[in-house]
Motif scaffolding. Structure first.
Motif, PDB file in Angstrom:
ATOM      1  N   THR A 102     -10.475  15.246  49.892  1.00  0.00           N
ATOM      2  CA  THR A 102      -9.447  15.982  49.158  1.00  0.00           C
ATOM      3  C   THR A 102     -10.076  16.954  48.162  1.00  0.00           C
ATOM      4  OG1 THR A 102      -7.926  14.110  49.331  1.00  0.00           O
ATOM      5  CG2 THR A 102      -7.445  15.769  47.652  1.00  0.00           C
ATOM      6  N   LYS A 103      -9.645  18.189  48.227  1.00  0.00           N
ATOM      7  CA  LYS A 103     -10.160  19.218  47.328  1.00  0.00           C
ATOM      8  C   LYS A 103      -9.547  19.070  45.935  1.00  0.00           C
ATOM      9  CE  LYS A 103     -12.998  21.849  49.721  1.00  0.00           C
ATOM     10  NZ  LYS A 103     -14.349  22.198  49.236  1.00  0.00           N
ATOM     11  N   PRO A 104     -10.326  19.338  44.882  1.00  0.00           N
ATOM     12  CA  PRO A 104      -9.773  19.207  43.524  1.00  0.00           C
ATOM     13  C   PRO A 104      -8.721  20.254  43.186  1.00  0.00           C
ATOM     14  CG  PRO A 104     -12.003  20.104  43.462  1.00  0.00           C
ATOM     15  CD  PRO A 104     -11.760  19.674  44.872  1.00  0.00           C
ATOM     16  N   ARG A 105      -8.792  21.413  43.835  1.00  0.00           N
ATOM     17  CA  ARG A 105      -7.778  22.451  43.579  1.00  0.00           C
ATOM     18  C   ARG A 105      -6.540  22.159  44.422  1.00  0.00           C
ATOM     19  NH1 ARG A 105     -12.125  26.267  44.891  1.00  0.00           N
ATOM     20  NH2 ARG A 105     -13.118  27.102  43.003  1.00  0.00           N
ATOM     21  N   LYS A 106      -5.463  21.755  43.769  1.00  0.00           N
ATOM     22  CA  LYS A 106      -4.194  21.518  44.470  1.00  0.00           C
ATOM     23  C   LYS A 106      -3.299  22.733  44.232  1.00  0.00           C
ATOM     24  CE  LYS A 106      -2.166  17.493  43.978  1.00  0.00           C
ATOM     25  NZ  LYS A 106      -1.328  16.436  43.327  1.00  0.00           N
ATOM     26  N   VAL A 107      -2.917  23.410  45.312  1.00  0.00           N
ATOM     27  CA  VAL A 107      -2.200  24.684  45.191  1.00  0.00           C
ATOM     28  C   VAL A 107      -0.885  24.633  45.965  1.00  0.00           C
ATOM     29  CG1 VAL A 107      -2.268  27.149  45.724  1.00  0.00           C
ATOM     30  CG2 VAL A 107      -4.321  26.013  44.861  1.00  0.00           C
ATOM     31  N   LEU A 108       0.191  25.039  45.311  1.00  0.00           N
ATOM     32  CA  LEU A 108       1.488  25.211  45.962  1.00  0.00           C
ATOM     33  C   LEU A 108       1.741  26.698  46.133  1.00  0.00           C
ATOM     34  CD1 LEU A 108       4.304  24.464  46.998  1.00  0.00           C
ATOM     35  CD2 LEU A 108       5.065  24.306  44.609  1.00  0.00           C
ATOM     36  N   PRO A 130     -10.134  26.866  52.847  1.00  0.00           N
ATOM     37  CA  PRO A 130     -11.472  26.283  52.654  1.00  0.00           C
ATOM     38  C   PRO A 130     -11.722  25.769  51.241  1.00  0.00           C
ATOM     39  CG  PRO A 130     -11.603  28.369  53.843  1.00  0.00           C
ATOM     40  CD  PRO A 130     -10.211  28.254  53.313  1.00  0.00           C
ATOM     41  N   ASP A 131     -10.990  26.296  50.258  1.00  0.00           N
ATOM     42  CA  ASP A 131     -11.280  25.975  48.864  1.00  0.00           C
ATOM     43  C   ASP A 131     -10.193  25.166  48.173  1.00  0.00           C
ATOM     44  OD1 ASP A 131     -13.750  27.657  48.630  1.00  0.00           O
ATOM     45  OD2 ASP A 131     -12.307  29.240  49.110  1.00  0.00           O
ATOM     46  N   CYS A 132      -9.061  24.948  48.834  1.00  0.00           N
ATOM     47  CA  CYS A 132      -7.919  24.330  48.162  1.00  0.00           C
ATOM     48  C   CYS A 132      -7.262  23.255  49.016  1.00  0.00           C
ATOM     49  CB  CYS A 132      -6.861  25.389  47.821  1.00  0.00           C
ATOM     50  SG  CYS A 132      -7.471  26.790  46.877  1.00  0.00           S
ATOM     51  N   GLU A 133      -6.619  22.330  48.337  1.00  0.00           N
ATOM     52  CA  GLU A 133      -5.686  21.403  48.991  1.00  0.00           C
ATOM     53  C   GLU A 133      -4.353  22.117  48.942  1.00  0.00           C
ATOM     54  OE1 GLU A 133      -5.727  18.317  51.337  1.00  0.00           O
ATOM     55  OE2 GLU A 133      -7.432  18.679  50.004  1.00  0.00           O
ATOM     56  N   LEU A 134      -3.925  22.660  50.061  1.00  0.00           N
ATOM     57  CA  LEU A 134      -2.871  23.673  50.057  1.00  0.00           C
ATOM     58  C   LEU A 134      -1.531  23.141  50.556  1.00  0.00           C
ATOM     59  CD1 LEU A 134      -2.382  26.687  49.467  1.00  0.00           C
ATOM     60  CD2 LEU A 134      -2.991  27.173  51.847  1.00  0.00           C
ATOM     61  N   TYR A 135      -0.481  23.518  49.834  1.00  0.00           N
ATOM     62  CA  TYR A 135       0.905  23.192  50.191  1.00  0.00           C
ATOM     63  C   TYR A 135       1.698  24.495  50.222  1.00  0.00           C
ATOM     64  CZ  TYR A 135      -0.501  18.467  48.802  1.00  0.00           C
ATOM     65  OH  TYR A 135      -1.149  17.267  48.691  1.00  0.00           O
ATOM     66  N   VAL A 174       0.569  26.715  40.931  1.00  0.00           N
ATOM     67  CA  VAL A 174       1.608  27.384  41.718  1.00  0.00           C
ATOM     68  C   VAL A 174       1.281  28.856  41.883  1.00  0.00           C
ATOM     69  CG1 VAL A 174       4.053  27.978  41.823  1.00  0.00           C
ATOM     70  CG2 VAL A 174       3.356  25.732  40.951  1.00  0.00           C
ATOM     71  N   LEU A 175       1.342  29.333  43.144  1.00  0.00           N
ATOM     72  CA  LEU A 175       1.200  30.754  43.458  1.00  0.00           C
ATOM     73  C   LEU A 175       2.503  31.220  44.099  1.00  0.00           C
ATOM     74  CD1 LEU A 175      -1.879  29.929  43.277  1.00  0.00           C
ATOM     75  CD2 LEU A 175      -2.290  31.668  45.008  1.00  0.00           C
ATOM     76  N   ALA A 176       3.229  32.087  43.425  1.00  0.00           N
ATOM     77  CA  ALA A 176       4.487  32.611  43.956  1.00  0.00           C
ATOM     78  C   ALA A 176       4.283  34.058  44.381  1.00  0.00           C
ATOM     79  CB  ALA A 176       5.595  32.513  42.916  1.00  0.00           C
ATOM     80  N   VAL A 177       4.744  34.388  45.570  1.00  0.00           N
ATOM     81  CA  VAL A 177       4.516  35.713  46.145  1.00  0.00           C
ATOM     82  C   VAL A 177       5.830  36.462  46.319  1.00  0.00           C
ATOM     83  CG1 VAL A 177       3.604  36.975  48.132  1.00  0.00           C
ATOM     84  CG2 VAL A 177       2.444  34.895  47.346  1.00  0.00           C
TER      85      VAL A 177
END
Length: 428
Positions: A102-108, A130-135, A174-177
Motif C-alpha cells: 500500500t502506497k502512503p499517498r492516498k488520493v481521491l 505508480p506513486d499513489c493509492e488511487l481512488y 482530494v484532487l477535483a477536476v
C-alpha cells in the motif's frame, strides 16, 4: 410524452446511422467487390467502418483498459478495479495494483459529471497510479437509474463526496477536476462543521468554476443568456423505453454531444474526413490516434435534469459558491470554516472552459485558512485538457501536486524532497 418522444427519436437516428455504417462496411467488404478494384468502393467501406464505430460508441461506457504497471521491483503488476462504496448514482472505486504494498499517498480523484464518463481521466489515472493509492468517483449514466431511486442534484452530489471522504479517512488527499471543483470545496466545508476530523489532508482544485464571473467564457455567457425555463424546455427530455431509467428527466448525452461538436464543427468534420481517407488507404488502425480520442469523446452519458439545472442556476447564475451562500438540505455551508485543510489551485493560462481567475477565487473564500496552507499555480500555455491529462500535467503540474501532497501528509516520507513553492503561498 413529448420529451420521451424526443429522446427515442434521437436514439432512433443514432441507431439508424450505426446500421447504415455497418451495412456500408459489409457491402464494401464483399470479396466480389475486389474483382475490379474501385476507389469508390474502398471509400464506401471506409466510410462504413468509421461511421459504424462512431455511432456505436455513443451509448457504450468505455472500459478503463489499464495496462500493467511497471514498478521498482522490475515486475509488471496488473491493476484491479474494485468498488469500495456502491451507490445508485455513483460508486467509489479503488485502483488496486496487485502485489504492491500500500502506497502512503492516498488520493481521491473526483471525476466530473459533465457528459463524459470517469474514464475521461484515464491518462490522469495512469500518471498517478505508480506513486499513489488511487481512488476515483465513478458516476452512473442517469438513463440506467430507475425513477424509484429519486432525485440527484448538486446537494446530493456534495453529500456523496462527503460520504466518500469519510470512507477514505482524514489521510486522503482530494484532487477535483473541472466541474466538481466548487462542490468538492463545499463538501470539505460541510465536513469542517459536521465532522472536522473527517476532513481530507489536502484539497487540489484543478480548473473549476468556483466563481464563473471572475473570468467570463462562452460557457458562462451561455448560462447567463438562457433562462431556466428555456433550458428546461430545450435541454431536458425523459428517458425512453429502451433503458431502465424510463421516464426519468435527463439532459441527454446525445444532446450534449451535439453541443460539444457544434462548438468546433469544422475541426471535427476534417478529423473524420481524414480518418475515412486513411482507412480507405489501409492506413487506419484499431487504436490509432483518431480512434483513441473519439472512442472516449463520443461516449456520452445522460445527466439527471435536476443536477444539470441546479448546476446552472446555483453555481453559474446565483454564484452560491462564489458568494459563500451555498446550502445543503437547508443547512448553510460556510467555506470560511475550513481552517486546517491545505488547498492548492491549478489553472491553465489558455483554458477557455474555466478561464484563469475562476478557480483561484477559492482562495479568497478561505478566510479561516492561513496563507501557509494556500497555494496556486498558473500553467503557461496550457488549455483545459492539458492541466489534468496533457503534457503540461505530466511534466509540470503532476510533480507539483505530488510535492504538495507530501508536504501536507501527516507522515511524509523520510527521503521526500522539500517541495518547491507554487507561489508565495507554498502550503509547505
Amino acid at each position: 410524452m413529448k420529451y420521451m418522444f424526443s429522446y427515442d427519436l434521437a436514439e432512433t437516428i443514432r441507431n439508424t446511422n450505426q446500421w447504415m455504417g455497418a451495412t456500408a462496411l459489409a457491402m464494401g467488404s464483399y470479396p466480389a467487390m475486389s474483382v475490379f478494384p474501385n476507389p469508390a468502393m474502398d471509400w464506401l467501406r471506409a466510410w462504413g467502418e468509421v461511421t459504424e464505430r462512431s455511432f456505436a460508441r455513443m451509448i457504450v461506457k468505455p472500459d478503463w483498459n489499464l495496462p500493467f504497471i511497471s514498478l521498482e521491483d522490475g515486475k509488471d503488476h496488473a491493476v484491479e478495479i474494485k468498488p469500495v462504496v456502491e451507490r445508485a448514482f455513483g460508486d467509489l472505486l479503488h485502483f488496486n495494483v496487485v502485489g504492491r504494498e500500500t502506497k502512503p499517498r492516498k488520493v481521491l480523484l473526483v471525476a466530473p459529471m459533465s457528459g463524459h464518463y470517469a474514464t475521461l481521466l484515464r491518462k490522469t489515472v495512469l500518471s498517478l497510479l505508480p506513486d499513489c493509492e488511487l481512488y476515483i468517483t465513478d458516476w452512473h449514466n442517469a438513463r440506467d437509474i430507475p425513477v424509484s431511486e429519486g432525485k440527484f442534484d448538486v446537494e446530493d452530489y456534495t453529500l456523496y463526496l462527503v460520504d466518500f471522504m469519510k470512507e477514505l479517512g482524514p489521510d486522503v488527499h482530494v484532487l477535483a477536476v473541472c466541474q466538481p471543483v466548487p462542490l468538492a470545496l463545499a463538501a470539505t466545508a460541510y465536513l469542517a462543521e459536521e465532522d472536522p476530523k473527517a476532513q481530507p489532508a489536502s484539497l487540489t482544485l484543478i480548473g473549476g468554476p468556483v466563481d464563473p464571473e471572475a473570468a467570463p467564457t462562452d460557457v458562462t455567457d451561455f448560462g447567463n443568456s438562457m433562462t431556466m425555463g428555456v433550458l428546461h424546455e430545450t435541454m431536458i427530455q425523459r428517458v425512453g423505453y429502451k433503458y431502465a431509467g424510463v421516464g426519468r428527466k435527463v439532459y441527454p448525452g446525445l444532446l450534449q454531444l451535439t453541443s460539444f461538436i457544434s462548438m468546433n464543427m469544422n475541426t471535427h468534420a476534417e478529423a473524420f474526413n481524414d480518418q475515412i481517407m486513411r482507412v480507405s488507404k489501409g492506413e487506419g488502425r484499431e487504436h490509432d490516434k483518431h480512434n483513441a480520442f473519439y472512442d472516449e469523446y463520443l461516449a456520452v452519458m445522460d445527466m439527471t435534469a435536476e443536477f444539470y439545472l441546479s448546476t446552472v442556476e446555483r453555481i453559474f447564475k446565483r454564484r452560491e459558491i462564489a458568494l459563500n451562500t451555498f446550502s445543503v438540505a437547508g443547512r448553510p455551508v460556510d467555506i470560511s470554516k475550513i481552517t486546517t485543510v491545505a488547498v492548492k489551485i491549478v489553472e491553465g493560462a489558455n483554458d477557455d472552459i474555466s478561464a484563469p481567475g475562476q478557480c483561484v477565487a477559492a482562495l479568497d473564500l478561505l478566510t479561516g485558512l492561513p496563507d501557509s496552507k494556500k497555494a496556486a499555480h498558473l500553467e503557461p500555455g496550457a488549455g483545459h485538457y492539458g492541466i489534468f491529462a496533457g503534457k503540461s500535467w505530466r511534466n509540470n503540474i503532476r510533480p507539483l501536486v505530488l510535492d504538495f501532497i507530501d508536504a501536507n501528509s501527516a507522515k511524509p516520507k523520510a527521503n521526500a524532497k522539500k517541495p518547491k513553492p507554487a507561489n508565495k503561498n507554498s502550503a509547505a
